[in-house]
Scaffold this active site. Structure first.
Site, PDB file in Angstrom:
ATOM      1  CD  GLU A  42      -2.702   1.885   0.423  1.00 43.15           C
ATOM      2  OE1 GLU A  42      -3.398   1.142   0.079  1.00 43.15           O
ATOM      3  OE2 GLU A  42      -2.342   2.939   0.371  1.00 43.15           O
ATOM      4  NE  ARG A 116     -13.699   5.466   0.948  1.00 41.90           N
ATOM      5  CZ  ARG A 116     -13.734   4.992  -0.004  1.00 41.90           C
ATOM      6  NH1 ARG A 116     -15.014   4.860  -0.870  1.00 41.90           N
ATOM      7  NH2 ARG A 116     -12.721   4.403  -0.450  1.00 41.90           N
ATOM      8  CE1 TYR A 225     -23.182   6.986   3.856  1.00 45.64           C
ATOM      9  CE2 TYR A 225     -24.263   7.781   1.784  1.00 45.64           C
ATOM     10  CZ  TYR A 225     -23.275   7.287   2.409  1.00 45.64           C
ATOM     11  OH  TYR A 225     -22.055   7.279   1.501  1.00 45.64           O
ATOM     12  CG  ASP A 303     -13.019   2.033  -7.786  1.00 43.10           C
ATOM     13  OD1 ASP A 303     -14.082   1.548  -7.793  1.00 43.10           O
ATOM     14  OD2 ASP A 303     -12.931   3.148  -7.270  1.00 43.10           O
TER      15      ASP A 303
HETATM   16  C1  FAD Z   1     -18.199  10.363  -4.160  1.00 41.79           C
HETATM   17  C2  FAD Z   1     -18.541   8.714  -4.104  1.00 41.79           C
HETATM   18  C3  FAD Z   1     -19.314   8.196  -3.440  1.00 41.79           C
HETATM   19  C4  FAD Z   1     -19.411   6.715  -3.454  1.00 41.79           C
HETATM   20  N1  FAD Z   1     -20.156   6.004  -2.618  1.00 41.79           N
HETATM   21  C5  FAD Z   1     -20.216   4.790  -2.695  1.00 41.79           C
HETATM   22  C6  FAD Z   1     -21.077   3.961  -1.984  1.00 41.79           C
HETATM   23  O1  FAD Z   1     -21.914   4.634  -1.281  1.00 41.79           O
HETATM   24  N2  FAD Z   1     -21.182   2.598  -2.142  1.00 41.79           N
HETATM   25  C7  FAD Z   1     -19.939   1.989  -2.534  1.00 41.79           C
HETATM   26  O2  FAD Z   1     -20.135   0.522  -2.656  1.00 41.79           O
HETATM   27  N3  FAD Z   1     -19.007   2.673  -3.402  1.00 41.79           N
HETATM   28  C8  FAD Z   1     -19.021   3.806  -3.557  1.00 41.79           C
HETATM   29  N4  FAD Z   1     -18.274   4.596  -4.013  1.00 41.79           N
HETATM   30  C9  FAD Z   1     -17.378   3.943  -4.741  1.00 41.79           C
HETATM   31  C10 FAD Z   1     -16.071   3.416  -4.030  1.00 41.79           C
HETATM   32  O3  FAD Z   1     -15.494   4.374  -3.378  1.00 41.79           O
HETATM   33  C11 FAD Z   1     -15.097   2.855  -4.747  1.00 41.79           C
HETATM   34  O4  FAD Z   1     -15.666   1.870  -5.772  1.00 41.79           O
HETATM   35  C12 FAD Z   1     -14.010   1.684  -3.824  1.00 41.79           C
HETATM   36  O5  FAD Z   1     -13.257   2.653  -3.039  1.00 41.79           O
HETATM   37  C13 FAD Z   1     -13.046   0.905  -4.723  1.00 41.79           C
HETATM   38  O6  FAD Z   1     -12.345   0.120  -3.764  1.00 41.79           O
HETATM   39  P1  FAD Z   1     -10.935  -0.228  -4.256  1.00 41.79           P
HETATM   40  O7  FAD Z   1     -10.210  -1.022  -2.964  1.00 41.79           O
HETATM   41  O8  FAD Z   1     -11.015  -0.965  -5.664  1.00 41.79           O
HETATM   42  O9  FAD Z   1     -10.323   1.156  -4.700  1.00 41.79           O
HETATM   43  P2  FAD Z   1      -9.683   2.141  -3.482  1.00 41.79           P
HETATM   44  O10 FAD Z   1     -10.689   2.348  -2.534  1.00 41.79           O
HETATM   45  O11 FAD Z   1      -9.399   3.403  -4.279  1.00 41.79           O
HETATM   46  O12 FAD Z   1      -8.373   1.821  -2.768  1.00 41.79           O
HETATM   47  C14 FAD Z   1      -7.112   1.768  -3.625  1.00 41.79           C
HETATM   48  C15 FAD Z   1      -6.080   1.425  -2.597  1.00 41.79           C
HETATM   49  O13 FAD Z   1      -4.598   1.586  -3.420  1.00 41.79           O
HETATM   50  C16 FAD Z   1      -3.702   2.620  -3.148  1.00 41.79           C
HETATM   51  N5  FAD Z   1      -2.906   2.556  -4.068  1.00 41.79           N
HETATM   52  C17 FAD Z   1      -3.120   3.251  -5.190  1.00 41.79           C
HETATM   53  N6  FAD Z   1      -2.230   3.405  -5.947  1.00 41.79           N
HETATM   54  C18 FAD Z   1      -1.262   2.588  -5.562  1.00 41.79           C
HETATM   55  C19 FAD Z   1       0.112   2.314  -5.792  1.00 41.79           C
HETATM   56  N7  FAD Z   1       0.514   2.658  -6.869  1.00 41.79           N
HETATM   57  N8  FAD Z   1       0.802   1.343  -5.074  1.00 41.79           N
HETATM   58  C20 FAD Z   1       0.423   0.906  -3.976  1.00 41.79           C
HETATM   59  N9  FAD Z   1      -0.906   1.530  -3.580  1.00 41.79           N
HETATM   60  C21 FAD Z   1      -1.684   2.290  -4.180  1.00 41.79           C
HETATM   61  C22 FAD Z   1      -4.533   3.464  -2.390  1.00 41.79           C
HETATM   62  O14 FAD Z   1      -3.693   4.314  -1.544  1.00 41.79           O
HETATM   63  C23 FAD Z   1      -5.685   2.812  -1.777  1.00 41.79           C
HETATM   64  O15 FAD Z   1      -5.451   2.502  -0.748  1.00 41.79           O
HETATM   65  C24 FAD Z   1     -18.277   6.165  -4.186  1.00 41.79           C
HETATM   66  C25 FAD Z   1     -17.176   6.748  -4.846  1.00 41.79           C
HETATM   67  C26 FAD Z   1     -17.191   8.220  -5.090  1.00 41.79           C
HETATM   68  C27 FAD Z   1     -16.428   8.996  -5.751  1.00 41.79           C
END
Ligand code: FAD
Length: 407
Positions: A42, A116, A225, A303
């Site tokens: 991370e 979060r 919420y 994502d």
């Molecule tokens: C305004 C908004 C509201 C939302 N509301 C909801 C909701 O109500 N319910 C829901 O289910 N989803 C919601 N989402 C979507 C949700 O936030 C994301 O889909 C979710 O965070 C994706 O999780 P992830 O683990 O794939 O990515 P992330 O949460 O982005 O985690 C990625 C991780 O990788 C790390 N990282 C990035 N690049 C590197 C690198 N090069 N090397 C090492 N580490 C790295 C980051 O620091 C982070 O810790 C919302 C999004 C937005 C923008």
């Protein structure tokens, strides 16, 4: 890890995970629980999440229950009593569904609204209970190399770590996706998301309720919420405008600018804007669903491979589901990485595509021009938020079972 535990990992692939967010930690936990050797890299020096909220629908809380973290999370979060939809300007209210008792009766699991940091800390603590040194902080991933059946993750300080599989869980700006498929050019959706977290006690009493609210209007919508045992209120305001292109959790905007984006909206919306200690803005970008996201021994989740507009509130939930399904595939095919990754991708492809497309569809529904006039709005809301319409939009999402889903 005890000697006995270590034996469990013998012969199983060693999994490297880039990114310790919601998806990366869910995958790590599910894999560790199945006896795999896992390390998470991370970039952040401290495990701290943006202080925003996230809604976790019953398909997500079911997965968290199976991961063994739901009870801990529930003590920190909120089971909102209900969810309602309100007209942007008159404030007229339509009750949508009961999020508490009814969600449990219907789906077996609650609909939680979660801060979060609470979610991330709960997942990280569970990962560390399985393997205390699994999460490597201050480790920014910049790419990878492959040699035969090994893959090496490259870190920006020059370190290289090698394993049998690499999972890019590094979010919307994924370096692993870029290394696999090249740079991408997302399209601006024409919408920005305002975010803020408000101490609930600072709001007028009639707004300090344990209820989720979705305001819909022509060209925008607002969701709020409760979070963190009802101490905080999450605010998200989506406005259509063309002048902002930065996707970031940390870019601040001004109260004045946010107020202008919701100029003629109901005073309750302005109460939220006024009481938000800080407001952040995020440009909502659109990416077409990917056909494939695995090459060889490198795959993606969350994502990194299917970022979505937030209109179905499923991005984080999809990332949790991905992590669990990935672990099930490795459990079923522990000696065959290619099959495990292929089955993972197939199991997730259709559902995640439907969520990405359905979210874009919901944006059109939430911001419909019919909402401008109160009479047309009533007819529109009665139709689009009828029990039958809601059931057809959400039932297939909420009933997904990470344990029973076909892989
Ligand atoms: C305004 C908004 C509201 C939302 N509301 C909801 C909701 O109500 N319910 C829901 O289910 N989803 C919601 N989402 C979507 C949700 O936030 C994301 O889909 C979710 O965070 C994706 O999780 P992830 O683990 O794939 O990515 P992330 O949460 O982005 O985690 C990625 C991780 O990788 C790390 N990282 C990035 N690049 C590197 C690198 N090069 N090397 C090492 N580490 C790295 C980051 O620091 C982070 O810790 C919302 C999004 C937005 C923008």
């Amino acid at each position: 890890m005890s000697g006995e535990d270590r034996d469990l990992t013998r012969g199983k692939p060693r999994v490297l995970i880039a990114g310790g967010g919601i998806g990366g930690l869910s995958a790590a936990l599910a894999l560790l629980q199945r006896g795999f050797e896992v390390d998470v890299y991370e970039q952040a020096a401290k495990l701290e999440e943006v202080g925003a909220g996230v809604q976790l629908s019953p398909n997500g809380t079911r997965a968290l229950h199976v991961l063994g973290v739901l009870d801990a999370l529930e003590t920190l979060s909120c089971t909102a009593e209900g969810k309602e939809v309100r007209h942007w300007n008159t404030g007229d209210t339509w009750k949508l569904f009961d999020l508490g008792v009814e969600a449990i009766e219907r789906y077996g699991f609650p609909y939680l609204t979660v801060w979060r940091p609470d979610l991330l800390e709960t997942l990280a603590a569970a990962v560390r209970r399985e393997k205390p040194n699994a999460i490597h902080l201050g480790s920014r991933c910049v790419g990878f190399t492959r040699a035969g059946e090994r893959v090496s993750l490259l870190l920006d300080d020059g370190r290289q770590v090698s394993g049998d599989v690499l999972v890019g869980a590094d979010g919307v700006h994924s370096q692993i996706r870029r290394a696999l498929f090249g740079a991408e050019e997302p399209r601006f959706s024409g919408m920005i998301a305002w975010r803020g977290v408000i101490p609930i006690g600072s709001l007028p009493r009639h707004m300090a309720r344990i209820v989720g609210t979705n305001w819909v209007g022509p060209g925008g919508h607002v969701v709020h919420y409760p979070l963190h045992r009802g101490e905080l209120m999450n605010f998200v305001g989506i406005a259509e405008r063309g002048d902002w292109r930065i996707e970031s959790w940390s870019t601040r905007g001004s109260t004045e600018e946010c107020r202008e984006d919701f100029a003629e909206w109901h005073d309750d919306v302005h109460q939220l804007i006024r009481h938000a200690p800080s407001l952040y803005k995020w440009a909502l970008m659109v990416r077409e669903p990917m056909e494939r996201w695995t090459i060889g021994r490198v795959t993606l989740l969350g994502d990194a491979c299917h970022p979505t507009l937030p209109m179905l509130a499923q991005g984080a939930v999809m990332a949790i589901e991905d992590g669990f399904i990935l672990a099930r595939c490795f459990e079923r095919w522990p000696d065959d990485v290619a099959t495990a990754l292929d089955r993972y991708e197939r199991a997730r492809s259709e559902r995640t595509r439907a969520i990405v497309l359905g979210s874009a569809d919901n944006a059109r529904r939430f911001h419909n021009p019919a909402l401008a006039d109160p009479v047309g709005a009533k007819e529109y809301l009665d139709r689009e938020w009828s029990r039958a319409a809601i059931t057809s939009r959400y039932e297939w999402l909420f009933t997904y079972d990470v344990v029973g889903a076909e892989i």
